[in-house]
Scaffold this motif. Structure first.
Motif, PDB file in Angstrom:
ATOM      1  N   GLY A  34       0.666  -1.082   0.145  1.00  0.00           N
ATOM      2  CA  GLY A  34      -0.143  -0.244   0.069  1.00  0.00           C
ATOM      3  C   GLY A  34       0.957   1.213  -0.030  1.00  0.00           C
ATOM      4  O   GLY A  34       1.823   1.304  -0.833  1.00  0.00           O
ATOM      5  N   ILE A  35       0.749   2.306   0.904  1.00  0.00           N
ATOM      6  CA  ILE A  35       1.143   3.576   0.941  1.00  0.00           C
ATOM      7  C   ILE A  35       2.767   3.222   1.287  1.00  0.00           C
ATOM      8  O   ILE A  35       3.557   4.046   1.292  1.00  0.00           O
ATOM      9  CB  ILE A  35       0.611   4.478   1.993  1.00  0.00           C
ATOM     10  N   TYR A  36       3.166   2.028   1.773  1.00  0.00           N
ATOM     11  CA  TYR A  36       4.561   1.751   2.353  1.00  0.00           C
ATOM     12  C   TYR A  36       5.339   1.178   1.140  1.00  0.00           C
ATOM     13  O   TYR A  36       6.471   0.571   1.166  1.00  0.00           O
ATOM     14  CB  TYR A  36       4.363   1.067   3.453  1.00  0.00           C
ATOM     15  N   SER A  37       4.888   0.888  -0.068  1.00  0.00           N
ATOM     16  CA  SER A  37       5.518   0.426  -1.233  1.00  0.00           C
ATOM     17  C   SER A  37       6.722   1.197  -1.342  1.00  0.00           C
ATOM     18  O   SER A  37       6.853   2.501  -1.634  1.00  0.00           O
ATOM     19  CB  SER A  37       4.608   0.368  -2.347  1.00  0.00           C
ATOM     20  N   SER A  38       7.709   0.289  -2.004  1.00  0.00           N
ATOM     21  CA  SER A  38       9.152   0.924  -2.298  1.00  0.00           C
ATOM     22  C   SER A  38       9.810   0.012  -3.219  1.00  0.00           C
ATOM     23  O   SER A  38       9.501  -0.949  -3.236  1.00  0.00           O
ATOM     24  CB  SER A  38       9.940   1.230  -1.246  1.00  0.00           C
ATOM     25  N   ASP A  39      10.631   0.465  -3.988  1.00  0.00           N
ATOM     26  CA  ASP A  39      11.778  -0.311  -4.444  1.00  0.00           C
ATOM     27  C   ASP A  39      13.030   0.276  -4.077  1.00  0.00           C
ATOM     28  O   ASP A  39      13.338   1.530  -3.900  1.00  0.00           O
ATOM     29  CB  ASP A  39      11.602   0.155  -6.321  1.00  0.00           C
ATOM     30  N   THR A  40      14.001  -0.758  -3.955  1.00  0.00           N
ATOM     31  CA  THR A  40      15.631  -0.329  -3.567  1.00  0.00           C
ATOM     32  C   THR A  40      16.232  -1.309  -4.355  1.00  0.00           C
ATOM     33  O   THR A  40      15.869  -2.190  -4.720  1.00  0.00           O
ATOM     34  CB  THR A  40      15.767  -0.740  -2.141  1.00  0.00           C
ATOM     35  N   ILE A  41      17.331  -0.500  -4.886  1.00  0.00           N
ATOM     36  CA  ILE A  41      18.411  -0.978  -5.588  1.00  0.00           C
ATOM     37  C   ILE A  41      19.756  -0.955  -4.898  1.00  0.00           C
ATOM     38  O   ILE A  41      20.152   0.118  -4.217  1.00  0.00           O
ATOM     39  CB  ILE A  41      18.630  -0.310  -6.892  1.00  0.00           C
ATOM     40  N   PHE A  42      20.557  -2.091  -4.433  1.00  0.00           N
ATOM     41  CA  PHE A  42      21.847  -2.220  -4.032  1.00  0.00           C
ATOM     42  C   PHE A  42      22.799  -2.322  -5.302  1.00  0.00           C
ATOM     43  O   PHE A  42      22.796  -3.347  -5.674  1.00  0.00           O
ATOM     44  CB  PHE A  42      21.989  -3.274  -3.221  1.00  0.00           C
TER      45      PHE A  42
ATOM     46  N   GLN B 132       7.076  10.071  -3.734  1.00  0.00           N
ATOM     47  CA  GLN B 132       7.541  10.545  -4.810  1.00  0.00           C
ATOM     48  C   GLN B 132       8.903  11.124  -4.706  1.00  0.00           C
ATOM     49  O   GLN B 132       9.376  12.110  -5.320  1.00  0.00           O
ATOM     50  CB  GLN B 132       6.721  11.342  -5.453  1.00  0.00           C
ATOM     51  N   ALA B 133       9.762  10.353  -4.163  1.00  0.00           N
ATOM     52  CA  ALA B 133      11.137  10.623  -3.829  1.00  0.00           C
ATOM     53  C   ALA B 133      12.128   9.660  -3.906  1.00  0.00           C
ATOM     54  O   ALA B 133      11.723   8.376  -3.756  1.00  0.00           O
ATOM     55  CB  ALA B 133      11.457  11.483  -2.588  1.00  0.00           C
ATOM     56  N   CYS B 134      13.405   9.731  -4.081  1.00  0.00           N
ATOM     57  CA  CYS B 134      14.498   8.886  -4.052  1.00  0.00           C
ATOM     58  C   CYS B 134      15.290   9.261  -2.857  1.00  0.00           C
ATOM     59  O   CYS B 134      15.838  10.320  -2.869  1.00  0.00           O
ATOM     60  CB  CYS B 134      14.945   8.767  -5.252  1.00  0.00           C
ATOM     61  N   PHE B 135      15.956   8.354  -2.094  1.00  0.00           N
ATOM     62  CA  PHE B 135      16.799   8.478  -1.126  1.00  0.00           C
ATOM     63  C   PHE B 135      17.941   7.614  -1.341  1.00  0.00           C
ATOM     64  O   PHE B 135      17.774   6.290  -1.839  1.00  0.00           O
ATOM     65  CB  PHE B 135      16.290   7.933   0.317  1.00  0.00           C
ATOM     66  N   ILE B 136      19.160   8.182  -1.447  1.00  0.00           N
ATOM     67  CA  ILE B 136      20.451   7.612  -1.914  1.00  0.00           C
ATOM     68  C   ILE B 136      21.410   7.526  -0.628  1.00  0.00           C
ATOM     69  O   ILE B 136      21.552   8.550   0.215  1.00  0.00           O
ATOM     70  CB  ILE B 136      21.058   8.151  -2.973  1.00  0.00           C
TER      71      ILE B 136
ATOM     72  N   TYR C 144      26.174   7.450  -9.639  1.00  0.00           N
ATOM     73  CA  TYR C 144      25.012   6.367  -9.398  1.00  0.00           C
ATOM     74  C   TYR C 144      25.098   5.337  -9.984  1.00  0.00           C
ATOM     75  O   TYR C 144      24.633   4.166  -9.615  1.00  0.00           O
ATOM     76  CB  TYR C 144      23.587   7.125  -8.658  1.00  0.00           C
ATOM     77  N   GLY C 145      25.256   5.440 -11.412  1.00  0.00           N
ATOM     78  CA  GLY C 145      25.093   4.445 -12.159  1.00  0.00           C
ATOM     79  C   GLY C 145      23.839   4.351 -12.874  1.00  0.00           C
ATOM     80  O   GLY C 145      22.753   5.066 -12.356  1.00  0.00           O
ATOM     81  N   GLU C 146      23.672   3.303 -13.745  1.00  0.00           N
ATOM     82  CA  GLU C 146      22.537   3.397 -14.693  1.00  0.00           C
ATOM     83  C   GLU C 146      21.173   2.629 -13.940  1.00  0.00           C
ATOM     84  O   GLU C 146      20.030   3.219 -14.123  1.00  0.00           O
ATOM     85  CB  GLU C 146      22.732   2.398 -15.911  1.00  0.00           C
ATOM     86  N   ALA C 147      21.318   1.769 -13.098  1.00  0.00           N
ATOM     87  CA  ALA C 147      20.266   1.026 -12.241  1.00  0.00           C
ATOM     88  C   ALA C 147      19.432   2.170 -11.519  1.00  0.00           C
ATOM     89  O   ALA C 147      18.546   2.149 -11.480  1.00  0.00           O
ATOM     90  CB  ALA C 147      20.922  -0.096 -11.721  1.00  0.00           C
ATOM     91  N   ILE C 148      20.457   2.812 -10.884  1.00  0.00           N
ATOM     92  CA  ILE C 148      19.720   3.993  -9.851  1.00  0.00           C
ATOM     93  C   ILE C 148      19.077   5.042 -10.921  1.00  0.00           C
ATOM     94  O   ILE C 148      18.192   5.703 -10.277  1.00  0.00           O
ATOM     95  CB  ILE C 148      20.842   4.282  -8.916  1.00  0.00           C
ATOM     96  N   LYS C 149      19.697   5.505 -11.710  1.00  0.00           N
ATOM     97  CA  LYS C 149      19.192   6.348 -12.700  1.00  0.00           C
ATOM     98  C   LYS C 149      17.611   5.834 -13.121  1.00  0.00           C
ATOM     99  O   LYS C 149      16.792   6.838 -13.219  1.00  0.00           O
ATOM    100  CB  LYS C 149      20.083   6.579 -14.078  1.00  0.00           C
ATOM    101  N   GLN C 150      17.676   4.628 -13.559  1.00  0.00           N
ATOM    102  CA  GLN C 150      16.355   4.141 -14.123  1.00  0.00           C
ATOM    103  C   GLN C 150      15.270   4.070 -13.029  1.00  0.00           C
ATOM    104  O   GLN C 150      14.302   4.587 -13.210  1.00  0.00           O
ATOM    105  CB  GLN C 150      16.526   2.556 -14.706  1.00  0.00           C
ATOM    106  N   LEU C 151      15.541   4.071 -12.005  1.00  0.00           N
ATOM    107  CA  LEU C 151      14.819   3.839 -10.566  1.00  0.00           C
ATOM    108  C   LEU C 151      14.519   5.480 -10.328  1.00  0.00           C
ATOM    109  O   LEU C 151      13.421   5.576  -9.828  1.00  0.00           O
ATOM    110  CB  LEU C 151      15.637   3.255  -9.490  1.00  0.00           C
ATOM    111  N   CYS C 152      15.284   6.295 -10.181  1.00  0.00           N
ATOM    112  CA  CYS C 152      15.144   7.612  -9.583  1.00  0.00           C
ATOM    113  C   CYS C 152      15.075   8.868 -10.763  1.00  0.00           C
ATOM    114  O   CYS C 152      14.686  10.082 -10.259  1.00  0.00           O
ATOM    115  CB  CYS C 152      16.282   7.951  -8.684  1.00  0.00           C
ATOM    116  N   SER C 153      15.225   8.662 -11.792  1.00  0.00           N
ATOM    117  CA  SER C 153      15.307   9.625 -12.865  1.00  0.00           C
ATOM    118  C   SER C 153      13.881  10.395 -12.755  1.00  0.00           C
ATOM    119  O   SER C 153      12.682   9.780 -12.712  1.00  0.00           O
ATOM    120  CB  SER C 153      15.180   9.117 -14.365  1.00  0.00           C
ATOM    121  N   GLY C 154      13.915  11.632 -12.667  1.00  0.00           N
ATOM    122  CA  GLY C 154      12.864  12.721 -12.545  1.00  0.00           C
ATOM    123  C   GLY C 154      12.261  12.722 -11.124  1.00  0.00           C
ATOM    124  O   GLY C 154      11.156  13.629 -11.061  1.00  0.00           O
TER     125      GLY C 154
END
Length: 113
Positions: free
Chosen positions: A18-26, A41-45, A98-108
């Motif tokens: 629900g509201i706690y949904s997230s995606d994380t990339i290591f 609607q934010a990314c934390f690095i 940060y790399g391509e994987a994080i760019k795809q996750l967090c772009s915009g």
């Protein structure tokens, strides 16, 4: 769910709650972890600190351990607290770092380090 890409040194964690949904990339090849919180609607690095963050091989083992033997305690749980601060939008310099994987996750999205 978790997917580990050993050849790219990346682990992806998807939480659907629900509201706690997230995606994380290591991303171990770049040395960063990025979490996208859908409700904010934010990314934390976070820079990977080997003292506190388990190695890629260890993440897979811990995930298997937790799934198959829920009663076993593991001292390697990782909790991170992000403090509010100034956000920035990723630019070319950030995406190289940060790399391509994080760019795809967090772009915009606003980025918080």
């Amino acid at each position: 769910t978790m997917t580990i890409h050993s050849e790219n040194q990346i682990a992806e964690v998807h939480v659907r709650s629900g509201i706690y949904s997230s995606d994380t990339i290591f991303d171990y090849s770049k040395g960063y972890i990025a979490t996208r919180l859908f409700s904010r609607q934010a990314c934390f690095i976070l820079k990977i600190n080997n003292k506190y963050i388990p190695k890629l091989q260890e993440i897979g083992r811990l995930a298997f351990e937790r799934e198959t033997m829920k009663s076993i305690y593991s001292p390697n749980n990782v909790w991170v607290e992000f403090q509010s601060g100034h956000s920035l939008f990723g630019n070319i310099k950030n995406w190289f770092r940060y790399g391509e994987a994080i760019k795809q996750l967090c772009s915009g999205l606003p980025l918080y380090e």
